[in-house]
Write an enzyme that holds these catalytic residues in place. Structure first.
Site, mmCIF file in Angstrom:
data_model
loop_
_atom_site.group_PDB
_atom_site.id
_atom_site.type_symbol
_atom_site.label_atom_id
_atom_site.label_comp_id
_atom_site.label_asym_id
_atom_site.label_seq_id
_atom_site.Cartn_x
_atom_site.Cartn_y
_atom_site.Cartn_z
ATOM 1 C CG MET A 1 -4.620 -6.592 7.272
ATOM 2 S SD MET A 1 -5.981 -5.464 6.889
ATOM 3 C CE MET A 1 -6.181 -4.629 8.483
ATOM 4 C CB SER A 2 -0.357 -8.335 2.559
ATOM 5 O OG SER A 2 0.693 -7.481 3.013
ATOM 6 C CG ASN B 1 -0.728 1.655 11.584
ATOM 7 O OD1 ASN B 1 -0.543 1.272 10.421
ATOM 8 N ND2 ASN B 1 -1.267 0.870 12.502
ATOM 9 C CB ALA C 1 1.873 -0.198 4.361
ATOM 10 C CB SER D 1 -0.912 0.023 1.234
ATOM 11 O OG SER D 1 -1.826 -1.032 1.209
ATOM 12 C CG HIS E 1 -4.881 -7.349 0.572
ATOM 13 N ND1 HIS E 1 -4.952 -6.477 -0.495
ATOM 14 C CD2 HIS E 1 -3.811 -6.956 1.323
ATOM 15 C CE1 HIS E 1 -3.966 -5.589 -0.392
ATOM 16 N NE2 HIS E 1 -3.270 -5.858 0.691
ATOM 17 C CG HIS F 1 -2.789 -2.187 -3.412
ATOM 18 N ND1 HIS F 1 -1.801 -3.124 -3.205
ATOM 19 C CD2 HIS F 1 -3.144 -1.736 -2.186
ATOM 20 C CE1 HIS F 1 -1.579 -3.242 -1.897
ATOM 21 N NE2 HIS F 1 -2.389 -2.409 -1.266
ATOM 22 C CG HIS G 1 -6.365 2.370 3.623
ATOM 23 N ND1 HIS G 1 -5.393 1.408 3.843
ATOM 24 C CD2 HIS G 1 -6.409 2.547 2.269
ATOM 25 C CE1 HIS G 1 -4.895 1.009 2.686
ATOM 26 N NE2 HIS G 1 -5.486 1.685 1.723
ATOM 27 C CE1 TYR H 1 -8.681 -5.759 2.070
ATOM 28 C CE2 TYR H 1 -6.776 -6.485 3.323
ATOM 29 C CZ TYR H 1 -7.362 -5.587 2.457
ATOM 30 O OH TYR H 1 -6.651 -4.535 1.955
ATOM 31 C CD GLU H 2 -8.249 -6.970 -2.391
ATOM 32 O OE1 GLU H 2 -8.670 -6.370 -3.406
ATOM 33 O OE2 GLU H 2 -7.051 -7.310 -2.254
#
Length: 273
Positions: free
Chosen positions: A212-213, A236, A114, A31, A84, A62, A248, A86-87
């Site tokens: 998350m990746s 973060n 990220a 990201s 991802h 992306h 985000h 989650y997509e």
């Protein structure tokens, strides 16, 4: 699996009709980190939407392009955006580009992301070399029938992130005077951010950062016999450590600022390959 192998082969064959350059290094850009492609020369940009059987990225930050060109004297294929779990993608879809890069001739993968910092020695904007991962998805990108043309049924993950490449990255960071930390990366499915209780649990398990990746691609690349370097951009601090709620937009803003150091570091590492 025959159908999967044939789809991967068709994707690679299409890419070769658009670009004659055979990349030996692949880069996954997380990201807000897609600006590395601006440093590439003799670029061929192929939209994911044009590549047969390729998934399409849906997340802000992306771009959704495969960029092939030269970087620091090496032929490189950069994935400007990833997929991802989650997509709603299957694990085979999440890792599909890694299989395609393998058939294009890629031997080394640089996987960036990220993510959130758990270790209190980290601060937003830091770069962290990944030393290992903790997979808490409850899923694995290799589940399902195995095709020996890609790799063995039970691949070893003792050195999921190459010691050799980490040494190169440390040397490159020193030469460029770029602060670079090291730590263990944990994956969380998302798309919600973690709770403070979950972060305490991950910290107890030994995680220094969370995102998350990255882990599905790392597993697939090792399975395919590639050497992997993982670099996290801490955008973060994790829930319970951060002083304010997550967004985000903030992640993208910090990644954009940190991308200057990340791009310089990756370029120098590739120069050393």
């Amino acid at each position: 699996m025959e159908d999967f192998y044939e789809k991967v082969r068709q994707s690679a064959a299409y890419i070769l009709t658009r670009c004659s350059l055979r990349p030996t290094c692949g880069i996954v850009l997380g990201s807000g980190l897609g600006s590395l492609v601006d440093k590439m020369t003799d670029r061929t940009i192929i939209s994911y939407a044009d590549i047969p059987h390729f998934p399409r990225s849906t997340v802000a930050g992306h771009a959704g392009n495969l960029v092939i060109g030269n970087l620091a004297g090496q032929p490189v294929a950069a994935l400007q955006g990833r997929f991802h779990y989650y997509e709603g993608f299957s694990m085979k879809e999440v890792t599909y580009p890694v299989y395609v890069l393998k058939l294009l001739g890629v031997q080394t993968m640089v996987i960036t992301n990220a993510c959130g910092g758990i270790d209190r020695g980290l601060t937003p904007g830091d770069l962290m070399l990944l030393t290992d991962y903790i997979n808490m998805l409850g899923n694995n990108s290799l589940i399902g029938p195995n095709d020996e043309r890609f790799g063995v049924r039970f691949p070893d993950m003792t050195e999921a992130y190459s010691l050799r490449l980490r040494e190169l990255a440390r040397a490159a960071a020193g030469e460029l005077d770029i602060p670079c930390k090291e730590g263990v990366y944990a994956i969380f499915s998302g798309p919600c951010y973690e709770t403070a209780a979950e972060i305490r649990a991950y910290r107890a398990l030994g995680a220094d950062a969370i995102g998350m990746s990255t882990v599905p691609e790392t597993i697939a690349a090792n399975y395919l016999g590639m050497e992997v370097l993982g670099i996290a951009c801490i955008t973060n601090m994790a829930t319970g450590i951060a002083e304010r709620k997550h967004s985000h937009e903030e992640v993208l803003a910090v990644a954009d600022r940190a991308s200057v150091h990340l791009c310089r570091l990756v370029e120098r590492v590739i120069e050393k390959l």
